[in-house]
Write a protein that holds these residues in place. Sequence first.
Motif, short mmCIF file in Angstrom:
data_model
loop_
_atom_site.label_atom_id
_atom_site.label_comp_id
_atom_site.label_asym_id
_atom_site.label_seq_id
_atom_site.Cartn_x
_atom_site.Cartn_y
_atom_site.Cartn_z
N ILE A 50 60.03 24.09 72.14
CA ILE A 50 59.03 24.81 71.19
C ILE A 50 59.54 26.49 71.48
CG2 ILE A 50 56.82 25.57 70.32
CD1 ILE A 50 56.06 22.80 70.86
N ILE A 51 59.61 26.71 72.91
CA ILE A 51 59.78 28.42 73.07
C ILE A 51 61.31 28.30 72.44
CG2 ILE A 51 60.11 29.91 74.96
CD1 ILE A 51 57.36 29.34 74.53
N ILE A 52 62.35 27.62 72.90
CA ILE A 52 63.54 27.87 72.28
C ILE A 52 63.83 28.01 70.91
CG2 ILE A 52 66.07 26.86 72.26
CD1 ILE A 52 65.23 28.09 74.77
N VAL A 53 63.12 27.06 70.13
CA VAL A 53 63.23 27.30 68.82
C VAL A 53 62.32 28.24 68.05
CG1 VAL A 53 62.70 26.19 66.42
CG2 VAL A 53 63.49 24.55 68.46
N GLY A 54 61.22 28.65 68.66
CA GLY A 54 60.45 29.87 68.34
C GLY A 54 61.14 30.92 68.49
N PHE A 55 61.97 31.26 69.64
CA PHE A 55 62.48 32.55 70.10
C PHE A 55 63.61 32.54 68.95
CE2 PHE A 55 66.86 34.09 71.85
CZ PHE A 55 66.27 35.37 72.22
N ILE A 56 64.32 31.60 68.58
CA ILE A 56 65.49 31.72 67.46
C ILE A 56 64.74 32.26 66.02
CG2 ILE A 56 66.98 30.63 66.14
CD1 ILE A 56 68.29 31.30 68.50
N LEU A 57 63.55 31.34 65.87
CA LEU A 57 63.02 32.00 64.63
C LEU A 57 62.37 33.33 64.56
CD1 LEU A 57 60.75 28.78 63.89
CD2 LEU A 57 62.75 29.59 62.59
N PHE A 58 61.79 33.97 65.58
CA PHE A 58 61.39 35.31 65.62
C PHE A 58 62.42 36.12 65.87
CE2 PHE A 58 57.41 33.42 67.52
CZ PHE A 58 56.66 33.60 66.02
N PHE A 59 63.70 35.77 66.59
CA PHE A 59 64.83 36.86 66.72
C PHE A 59 65.54 36.74 65.18
CE2 PHE A 59 69.20 37.35 67.77
CZ PHE A 59 69.03 38.71 68.78
N GLY A 60 65.79 35.67 64.49
CA GLY A 60 66.48 35.51 63.34
C GLY A 60 65.48 36.21 62.48
N ILE A 61 64.15 36.21 62.50
CA ILE A 61 63.37 36.84 61.22
C ILE A 61 63.47 38.45 61.64
CG2 ILE A 61 61.23 37.01 60.59
CD1 ILE A 61 60.93 33.96 60.74
N GLY A 62 63.25 38.72 62.86
CA GLY A 62 63.61 40.21 63.29
C GLY A 62 64.73 40.87 62.82
N LEU A 63 65.99 40.00 63.09
CA LEU A 63 67.06 40.67 62.75
C LEU A 63 67.33 40.84 61.28
CD1 LEU A 63 69.48 39.15 65.15
CD2 LEU A 63 68.77 41.52 65.01
N LEU A 64 66.91 39.75 60.43
CA LEU A 64 67.11 39.86 58.97
C LEU A 64 66.23 41.10 58.46
CD1 LEU A 64 67.05 36.10 58.07
CD2 LEU A 64 68.91 37.73 58.28
N VAL A 65 65.07 41.35 59.07
CA VAL A 65 64.06 42.45 58.73
C VAL A 65 64.85 43.84 58.79
CG1 VAL A 65 62.04 43.82 59.12
CG2 VAL A 65 61.93 41.18 59.03
N PHE A 66 65.60 43.95 59.66
CA PHE A 66 66.44 45.00 59.74
C PHE A 66 67.69 45.02 59.08
CE2 PHE A 66 63.30 45.10 63.56
CZ PHE A 66 62.78 46.10 63.38
N ILE A 67 68.09 44.18 58.53
CA ILE A 67 69.27 44.28 57.99
C ILE A 67 69.25 44.77 56.47
CG2 ILE A 67 71.35 42.83 56.87
CD1 ILE A 67 70.86 40.84 59.13
#
Length: 78
Positions: free
Chosen positions: A61-78
Amino acid sequence: MNKTATITWIILIVLTITSALVSKLESKYVVLIILILSTLKFFGIAFQFMEIKKAHLFWKIIIVGFILFFGIGLLVFI
């Protein structure tokens, strides 16, 4: 290496080459495509070579959550 690790390694090489080829394209979706390919590579490495697939559910869950939060965070700044 066993057969599954070899197949995963080949897939990682193909994804890396695909990322390099996609980076040469001139499209507004290049960054998104590279992020998706990088996510697939991350999951391949984490679950096959770091053996997260055998780990406790908490770590999955930690690994999948990290990817979700990291991906969403990057997409917000694109």
